[in-house]
Design a protein around this motif. Structure first.
Motif, PDB file in Angstrom:
ATOM      1  N   TYR A 184      50.693  37.590  38.423  1.00 51.50           N
ATOM      2  CA  TYR A 184      50.489  36.909  39.697  1.00 51.50           C
ATOM      3  C   TYR A 184      49.760  37.820  40.681  1.00 51.50           C
ATOM      4  N   ILE A 185      50.172  39.071  40.734  1.00 45.69           N
ATOM      5  CA  ILE A 185      49.469  40.027  41.589  1.00 45.69           C
ATOM      6  C   ILE A 185      48.094  40.343  41.011  1.00 45.69           C
ATOM      7  N   ASN A 186      47.990  40.438  39.685  1.00 46.57           N
ATOM      8  CA  ASN A 186      46.686  40.689  39.071  1.00 46.57           C
ATOM      9  C   ASN A 186      45.682  39.593  39.417  1.00 46.57           C
ATOM     10  N   ASP A 187      46.160  38.350  39.473  1.00 48.49           N
ATOM     11  CA  ASP A 187      45.267  37.248  39.854  1.00 48.49           C
ATOM     12  C   ASP A 187      44.760  37.449  41.282  1.00 48.49           C
ATOM     13  N   ALA A 188      45.671  37.840  42.182  1.00 45.87           N
ATOM     14  CA  ALA A 188      45.272  38.067  43.578  1.00 45.87           C
ATOM     15  C   ALA A 188      44.264  39.208  43.684  1.00 45.87           C
TER      16      ALA A 188
END
Length: 581
Positions: free
Chosen positions: A489-493
């Motif tokens: 989820y953070i990697n997507d951001a």
């Protein structure tokens, strides 16, 4: 059949937890109370002292209790042996821990009753459980966490040692099952140990007991098809029955302990994710590092998985137009997490040539996918490299290829580099833009689960710098893609900076399609701020390529995406783009 995950833990749940008022199981109960606000029947052998002995009044520490107890018995002219004294102090501390657990459960929105009973004694256990059921209602979930240790080499063990260790686990399970109504059970969790899966010196009885629990889980799953049955083979926790002396031994063996926070979250994840068909999971590696573990003999393995929209709520925050699309970061985490799970003791450190071949789009139906893994190389058992590809079959039985990549695991994590701190970059803070503006005006299409860009610090022809953070995401919302070693989820951001750049300089969205190299130094948890520094290396009307360094404010490196590509598409402007322009 897939169960709705919310039915396992909600306000109507009544849970019976053996060993649940002290140690790690008490922490699990408190966390469940915080999440579900339900009711608990906690079972343990210890008693609650009401009232406490006079000599314990006002004493907090073990030292204070010992001094006051000695004075008390001396003033009364009574002699007490050191062993008896320690037993008295232990009873007081145990009683206080139980009372504290009950208070914490209530504080976090739950309700609890404590039963002082030995799980191996059905004559005292069953009536007391029935009394609690009369008060709270039918039991819907069981966590069997009671356990004892009597670690000795097998030639030094007595029959009493064996009975103490084995009966608590096995006879205790038998009596608990007799005490509850199986028809109302929605889940049954057995706290097993890696000692049963891998074995351990001095724990032959403990290994036997836990392996019986493991096999019992398979049998019970067959006989209770509507109940989620799982035996969790825990590694050593940094609490509970692990003494300071044992911690020292584990440190010398380079064995990582399970933190209380991680262990509790892992349990909550298992209880809130979609129902799996595996009654046994292992969380932790071998305790005895002299044991060589081969998870499977073949160098090739295929793992089947069924995905659907219902079990992955986060997908509703990753829609392009009306279509829910699996983020590329979830797909890459899928490959790496699976390789890790097959190799206890190894961690993901590197990925090469990750490709999105045909993204997965979700409808209202469940679809089956296969992850094919091939072991390419193994370096003295310290590093393993896998080739991975995700495929499916369409309606015409034609094989579709979705994602591929090459994953490297190692026993040692990569050493992070030190880069310039954010302050040393000398950015003009007056030009910072709030990240929420890009989500609200449509420049970025992601919903709340992925809205991690807090600030845009820099955006020019060569670079993008963003400050990224996401609050803690409930396990139930992560569905079948929980954040573990990798936080998708953070990697997507982080990767959203590519989309910001193409929107600015090409007036068109882009979607990630390939990544040449990914080096991971440490996991990025929820709740912290990190900075993503994108440097553009190539671009034309159809594609953009760049490198993304992810670091903390002081310049400490988390990960590095090298050669990450985005496909630019004017057609996507129908769904993604600034609504204000």
């Amino acid at each position: 059949m897939t169960r709705e995950n919310t039915t396992l833990l909600d306000k109507s749940a009544v849970l019976l937890i053996s060993g649940g008022a002290k140690g790690i199981t008490s922490q699990c109960a408190i966390k469940i109370a915080e999440n579900a606000h339900c009711r608990f029947i906690l079972v343990g052998r210890s008693s609650i002292l009401e009232p406490e002995p006079d000599w314990a009044d006002g004493s907090i520490s073990s030292e204070e209790l010992q001094n006051n107890a000695l004075k008390y018995f001396k003033n009364r002219g009574e002699k007490i042996t050191p062993k008896a004294l320690q037993k008295e102090i232990k009873n007081v501390l145990s009683s206080r821990e139980i009372s504290s657990t009950l208070q914490e459960i209530e504080k976090h929105g739950g309700e609890a009753v404590y039963i002082s009973a030995d799980v191996t004694n059905e004559k005292t256990l069953i009536p007391q459980v029935q009394s609690a059921v009369n008060k709270f209602g039918p039991i819907t979930g069981v966590i069997h966490g009671a356990g004892n240790l009597a670690d000795k080499l097998i030639e030094n063990k007595t029959s009493r040692d064996f009975d103490l260790v084995v009966n608590t686990k096995i006879k205790g399970l038998k009596n608990i099952i007799q005490a509850v109504n199986p028809e109302t059970l929605k889940f049954l969790v057995l706290f097993s140990s890696v000692a049963g899966f891998f074995g351990n010196t001095g724990q032959s009885d403990y290994a036997i007991a836990n392996e019986i629990l493991n096999k019992s889980a398979y049998i019970l799953q067959e006989s209770l098809p509507d109940c989620r049955v799982i035996s969790i083979n825990w590694g050593p926790w940094d609490s509970g029955m692990v003494s300071p002396e044992l911690k020292k031994v584990f440190k010398e063996r380079n064995i990582q302990l399970i933190s209380t926070e991680f262990g509790v979250e892992a349990l909550i994840t298992e209880l809130t994710c979609a129902k799996q068909n595996t009654p046994q999971i292992v969380i932790g590696g071998p305790i005895n590092t002299n044991i060589e573990f081969k998870p499977f003999c073949s160098n090739e393995i295929t793992i089947c998985r069924r995905l659907n929209l219902r079990n992955n709520p986060f997908l509703n925050d990753h829609r392009i137009g009306s279509q829910a699309v699996l983020p590329a970061t979830c797909a890459s985490a899928w490959l790496a997490d699976t390789c890790e799970s097959l190799n206890p003791g190894f961690s993901f450190i590197h990925m090469e040539d990750f490709k999105v071949l045909k993204g997965i789009i979700f409808d209202n139906n469940a679809h089956d996918y296969e992850l094919e893994l091939k072991l390419l190389s193994e370096t003295q058992d310290s590093e393993k490299v896998y080739e991975a590809i995700v495929t499916s079959q369409n309606g015409n039985n034609r094989k579709l290829f979705h994602y591929s990549g090459q994953i490297t695991l190692a026993k040692e994590l990569l050493t992070p580099h030190k880069h310039q701190s954010i302050q040393e970059l000398n950015l003009d803070s007056s030009k910072y833009i709030k990240g929420i503006d890009f989500y609200q005006n449509g420049t970025l299409f992601q919903g709340p689960s992925f809205q991690g860009i807090q600030e845009l610090l820099l955006l020019n022809e060569d670079s993008v710098i963003t400050k990224v953070s996401l609050p803690k995401m409930e396990p139930i919302n992560q569905g079948q893609f929980p954040a573990r070693t990798i936080n998708p989820y953070i990697n997507d951001a982080i990767i959203q900076s590519l989309l910001l750049w193409t929107q600015k300089f090409y007036d068109a969205p882009c979607l990630p399609s390939r990544m040449h190299q990914w080096d991971q130094y440490r996991m990025i948890p929820f709740g912290i701020s990190i900075w993503a520094i994108l440097n553009i290396t190539y671009h034309n009307d159809h594609a953009v390529v760049g490198n993304i360094l992810v670091q903390d404010e002081e310049g400490g490196e988390f990960l590095n995406f090298i050669g990450i590509e985005g496909t630019i598409s004017k057609h996507l402007k129908r769904f993604i783009g600034n609504k204000d322009s």
